[in-house]
Design a protein around this motif. Structure first.
Motif, short mmCIF file in Angstrom:
data_model
loop_
_atom_site.label_atom_id
_atom_site.label_comp_id
_atom_site.label_asym_id
_atom_site.label_seq_id
_atom_site.Cartn_x
_atom_site.Cartn_y
_atom_site.Cartn_z
N LYS A 124 -4.03 1.89 -7.59
CA LYS A 124 -4.03 0.42 -7.49
C LYS A 124 -4.83 -0.20 -8.64
CE LYS A 124 -4.78 -3.11 -3.92
NZ LYS A 124 -5.13 -3.29 -2.50
N SER A 125 -6.01 0.36 -8.92
CA SER A 125 -6.86 -0.21 -9.98
C SER A 125 -6.26 0.03 -11.36
CB SER A 125 -8.29 0.33 -9.89
OG SER A 125 -8.34 1.69 -10.26
N LEU A 126 -5.63 1.18 -11.57
CA LEU A 126 -4.97 1.45 -12.85
C LEU A 126 -3.81 0.49 -13.09
CD1 LEU A 126 -4.95 5.37 -12.82
CD2 LEU A 126 -6.18 3.92 -14.46
N PHE A 127 -3.03 0.25 -12.04
CA PHE A 127 -1.91 -0.69 -12.14
C PHE A 127 -2.44 -2.09 -12.44
CE2 PHE A 127 2.07 1.13 -9.88
CZ PHE A 127 1.97 2.30 -10.63
N ALA A 128 -3.53 -2.47 -11.78
CA ALA A 128 -4.10 -3.81 -11.99
C ALA A 128 -4.62 -3.96 -13.42
CB ALA A 128 -5.22 -4.06 -10.98
N GLU A 129 -5.34 -2.94 -13.90
CA GLU A 129 -5.88 -2.99 -15.27
C GLU A 129 -4.76 -3.12 -16.30
OE1 GLU A 129 -8.28 0.55 -15.86
OE2 GLU A 129 -9.38 0.10 -14.00
N ALA A 130 -3.64 -2.45 -16.06
CA ALA A 130 -2.51 -2.46 -17.00
C ALA A 130 -1.62 -3.70 -16.82
CB ALA A 130 -1.69 -1.19 -16.83
N LEU A 132 2.08 11.74 -5.69
CA LEU A 132 2.76 12.39 -6.82
C LEU A 132 1.81 12.80 -7.94
CD1 LEU A 132 5.84 9.99 -7.17
CD2 LEU A 132 5.95 12.40 -6.48
N THR A 133 0.71 12.06 -8.09
CA THR A 133 -0.15 12.25 -9.27
C THR A 133 -1.54 12.79 -8.95
OG1 THR A 133 -0.94 9.95 -9.17
CG2 THR A 133 1.04 10.37 -10.48
N PHE A 134 -1.78 13.10 -7.67
CA PHE A 134 -3.07 13.67 -7.25
C PHE A 134 -4.24 12.74 -7.53
CE2 PHE A 134 -0.12 17.06 -8.48
CZ PHE A 134 0.01 17.71 -7.27
N LYS A 135 -3.97 11.44 -7.47
CA LYS A 135 -5.04 10.45 -7.57
C LYS A 135 -5.17 9.76 -6.21
CE LYS A 135 -4.29 9.34 -12.48
NZ LYS A 135 -3.45 10.51 -12.81
N SER A 136 -6.25 9.04 -6.00
CA SER A 136 -6.38 8.29 -4.75
C SER A 136 -5.54 7.01 -4.85
CB SER A 136 -7.84 7.92 -4.49
OG SER A 136 -8.24 6.91 -5.41
N PRO A 137 -5.06 6.49 -3.71
CA PRO A 137 -4.33 5.22 -3.74
C PRO A 137 -5.14 4.10 -4.38
CG PRO A 137 -4.04 6.28 -1.61
CD PRO A 137 -5.07 7.09 -2.36
N ALA A 138 -6.45 4.09 -4.12
CA ALA A 138 -7.31 3.06 -4.70
C ALA A 138 -7.34 3.17 -6.23
CB ALA A 138 -8.73 3.18 -4.14
N ARG A 139 -7.33 4.40 -6.73
CA ARG A 139 -7.32 4.61 -8.18
C ARG A 139 -6.00 4.13 -8.78
NH1 ARG A 139 -9.56 4.12 -12.70
NH2 ARG A 139 -9.19 5.71 -14.28
N GLU A 182 0.82 -1.21 0.00
CA GLU A 182 0.00 0.00 0.00
C GLU A 182 0.86 1.26 0.00
OE1 GLU A 182 -3.24 -0.15 -0.53
OE2 GLU A 182 -3.06 -2.33 -0.53
N ARG A 183 2.08 1.18 0.55
CA ARG A 183 2.96 2.35 0.57
C ARG A 183 3.32 2.80 -0.84
NH1 ARG A 183 6.63 2.99 5.49
NH2 ARG A 183 8.11 3.69 3.93
N THR A 184 3.46 1.85 -1.77
CA THR A 184 3.76 2.21 -3.16
C THR A 184 2.56 2.89 -3.81
OG1 THR A 184 5.61 0.75 -3.65
CG2 THR A 184 4.05 1.13 -5.44
N PHE A 185 1.37 2.36 -3.57
CA PHE A 185 0.17 3.00 -4.13
C PHE A 185 -0.01 4.41 -3.57
CE2 PHE A 185 -1.25 -1.62 -4.34
CZ PHE A 185 -0.85 -1.76 -5.65
N ARG A 186 0.26 4.58 -2.28
CA ARG A 186 0.15 5.90 -1.66
C ARG A 186 1.19 6.87 -2.22
NH1 ARG A 186 -0.79 3.05 3.20
NH2 ARG A 186 1.29 3.50 4.01
N ALA A 187 2.40 6.36 -2.43
CA ALA A 187 3.48 7.22 -2.94
C ALA A 187 3.15 7.74 -4.34
CB ALA A 187 4.80 6.45 -2.96
N PHE A 188 2.64 6.85 -5.21
CA PHE A 188 2.24 7.30 -6.55
C PHE A 188 1.02 8.22 -6.47
CE2 PHE A 188 4.67 3.59 -8.28
CZ PHE A 188 5.45 4.31 -9.17
N ALA A 189 0.13 7.95 -5.54
CA ALA A 189 -1.05 8.79 -5.37
C ALA A 189 -0.64 10.22 -5.01
CB ALA A 189 -1.97 8.21 -4.30
#
Length: 211
Positions: free
Chosen positions: A43-49, A34-41, A25-32
């Motif tokens: 996570k789902s973008l990474f999963a879709e890709a 940086l990019t002004f997205k939610s960690p859940a978003r 979860e720390r990686t999802f939060r770190a990207f969140a």
């Protein structure tokens, strides 16, 4: 449990949450952040890709991976930002685990089997050097099996078969430790002896009672 020990001739360790503590979860939060997205978003973008699976089976080079992250998150992150956020999940390795591994090698050959990638491995090498004065953590093991070098990924049966083929052990002679139920289930299907590690519990406590 001691009856299992009689058959064991080698021990195979997962890396994340078995040797090194991690928190995805720390990686999802770190990207969140940086990019002004939610960690859940994120996570789902990474999963879709399919980012983890593709990068960790060697489908992408490091540079391609970074480009895919930029495309997936629609954000112009620089390489350093990507690497730092990607590595945010890596925490620490308690020194008693290293001592245990060193001692265990007197009795059993030990192996590492990890779904991982070049950026994480490079960061781990730095960590082991600076924190534990271990110049190459791969040398802690008789052999290291890394998904991105093999083009295979747990829980695919082929990755376990490759380990059996390369080490020369039968499935019933191996004890495998992993924190993922899917990975454990697949290994069990192959006839491998398994122990699921549930963080924060440590293999040092569990193996001490078995081997």
């Amino acid at each position: 449990m001691s009856s299992m020990a009689a058959d064991i001739k080698a021990v195979v360790f997962d890396f994340g949450n078995v040797i090194i503590n991690i928190d995805l979860e720390r990686t999802f939060r770190a990207f969140a952040d940086l990019t002004f997205k939610s960690p859940a978003r994120v996570k789902s973008l990474f999963a879709e890709a399919g980012i983890f699976h593709k990068y960790e089976t060697g489908f992408y080079s490091d540079d391609e991976f970074r480009d895919v992250v930029r495309q997936t998150l629609s954000y112009p992150l620089n390489d350093q930002e990507i690497d730092e956020a990607w590595n945010a999940l890596l925490l620490d390795v308690p020194s008693e685990r290293l001592v245990y591994l060193e001692n265990l090698r007197f009795t059993y050959p030990i192996y590492l089997l990890s779904n991982t990638n070049a950026i994480h491995i490079e960061k781990c090498q730095q960590y082991f050097r600076t924190r534990h004065n271990v110049q190459d953590f791969r040398k802690l093991f008789n052999r290291v099996f890394l998904s991105y070098e093999m083009g295979l990924w747990k829980p695919d049966y082929k990755i376990y078969q490759k380990v059996l083929d390369e080490t020369g052990f039968k499935a019933g002679e191996i004890l495998f430790l992993d924190d993922s139920q899917d990975n454990i289930d697949a290994a069990k299907d192959m006839g491998i002896n398994c122990i699921k590690i549930n963080p924060p519990e440590s293999f040092t406590d569990i193996l001490g009672k078995i081997l």
